[in-house]
Design a protein around this motif. Structure first.
Motif, PDB file in Angstrom:
ATOM      1  N   LYS A 291      77.442 -35.654  26.855  1.00  0.00           N
ATOM      2  CA  LYS A 291      78.159 -36.929  26.775  1.00  0.00           C
ATOM      3  C   LYS A 291      79.209 -36.880  25.660  1.00  0.00           C
ATOM      4  O   LYS A 291      80.320 -37.384  25.818  1.00  0.00           O
ATOM      5  CB  LYS A 291      77.174 -38.069  26.528  1.00  0.00           C
ATOM      6  CG  LYS A 291      77.815 -39.429  26.474  1.00  0.00           C
ATOM      7  CD  LYS A 291      76.780 -40.523  26.248  1.00  0.00           C
ATOM      8  CE  LYS A 291      77.475 -41.872  26.170  1.00  0.00           C
ATOM      9  NZ  LYS A 291      76.682 -42.886  25.528  1.00  0.00           N
ATOM     10  N   GLN A 292      78.882 -36.231  24.543  1.00  0.00           N
ATOM     11  CA  GLN A 292      79.811 -36.124  23.426  1.00  0.00           C
ATOM     12  C   GLN A 292      81.091 -35.405  23.836  1.00  0.00           C
ATOM     13  O   GLN A 292      82.190 -35.863  23.535  1.00  0.00           O
ATOM     14  CB  GLN A 292      79.149 -35.392  22.250  1.00  0.00           C
ATOM     15  CG  GLN A 292      80.041 -35.278  21.034  1.00  0.00           C
ATOM     16  CD  GLN A 292      79.387 -34.531  19.877  1.00  0.00           C
ATOM     17  OE1 GLN A 292      78.209 -34.184  19.917  1.00  0.00           O
ATOM     18  NE2 GLN A 292      80.159 -34.273  18.833  1.00  0.00           N
TER      19      GLN A 292
ATOM     20  N   GLU B  66      83.148 -37.581  26.202  1.00  0.00           N
ATOM     21  CA  GLU B  66      83.840 -38.648  25.475  1.00  0.00           C
ATOM     22  C   GLU B  66      85.041 -38.129  24.687  1.00  0.00           C
ATOM     23  O   GLU B  66      85.939 -38.887  24.353  1.00  0.00           O
ATOM     24  CB  GLU B  66      82.859 -39.391  24.557  1.00  0.00           C
ATOM     25  CG  GLU B  66      81.889 -40.255  25.338  1.00  0.00           C
ATOM     26  CD  GLU B  66      80.812 -40.897  24.480  1.00  0.00           C
ATOM     27  OE1 GLU B  66      80.672 -40.546  23.284  1.00  0.00           O
ATOM     28  OE2 GLU B  66      80.090 -41.757  25.025  1.00  0.00           O
TER      29      GLU B  66
END
Length: 169
Positions: free
Chosen positions: A143-144, A147
Motif C-alpha cells: 500500500k505504501q 500511495e
C-alpha cells in the motif's frame, strides 16, 4: 489480454501483465542489459542517469532515475536510486530478484519497502506475455508504494518500453 498493463493486488502481492509485440528473446534482453534499460526505464519525464547490470545470481542492477521535466514541480531535479539483487536467471524465460530503494552507493534505504519479484516472459501468439509477480513484506508495505504513485509510474514505464521495442525490432 491487450497491450495495456494489467495491474492487480492480492494481499501482499502485486501482479502485472502485458503483451509486447516483440520476440521473447528481445523483450528479455531489453529488460536485462544496461544499454537498453537506460533508454526506457522510468516514468515519462525521467531519465536514467546511472545504470549497471551484472546479470547473474548474486549480481546487481543499480540505477538512478532523475526527473528532467520541469512540469513535474517539486520532483524536477529529484533523483531516485534503486537496486536489484538477482536470484535466479533462466534466459529468456524468467528472472527473479530482490528490489529495493537505495542510495548512490547501493545501500538499502531504510524505511522504504522492498520486494521479491519474479518476471516471466512467455511466447504468446507471436508476441511476448510479460508477467511480474512482486511479493512485499506485508499488504501495508505494498500500500505504501502504491500511495507513492507506483502504479502510474510503472504504467508509464511499460508504455515507454513498448515504444522503445518498436524502435529496435
Amino acid at each position: 489480454m491487450s497491450n495495456q498493463l494489467v495491474i492487480q493486488t492480492e494481499g501482499q502481492y502485486l501482479i502485472m501483465e502485458r503483451i509486447f509485440n516483440a520476440p521473447r528473446e528481445l523483450v528479455f534482453k531489453a529488460h536485462t542489459e544496461a544499454e537498453h534499460l537506460k533508454k526506457w526505464w522510468g516514468p515519462r519525464g525521467w531519465e536514467v542517469t546511472h545504470c549497471t547490470v551484472d546479470l547473474r545470481p548474486g549480481g546487481a542492477w543499480h540505477y538512478c532515475m532523475k526527473c528532467v521535466d520541469e512540469k513535474q514541480g517539486d520532483f524536477f531535479g529529484f533523483e531516485s536510486w534503486g537496486k536489484a539483487i538477482y536470484k535466479e536467471i533462466e534466459a529468456p524465460a524468467t528472472f527473479s530478484y530482490t528490489d529495493y530503494f537505495s542510495d548512490a552507493e547501493g545501500n538499502e534505504s531504510q524505511g522504504m519497502p522492498s520486494s521479491d519479484i519474479t518476471v516471466t516472459f512467455e511466447e504468446f501468439e507471436g508476441t511476448t506475455k510479460y508477467v511480474s509477480r512482486a511479493r512485499y513484506e506485508s499488504a501495508e508495505a505494498l500500500k505504501q508504494v502504491i500511495e507513492m504513485g507506483m502504479e502510474q509510474g510503472i504504467t508509464e514505464t511499460m508504455d515507454r518500453f513498448a515504444e522503445y521495442l518498436e524502435t529496435i525490432r
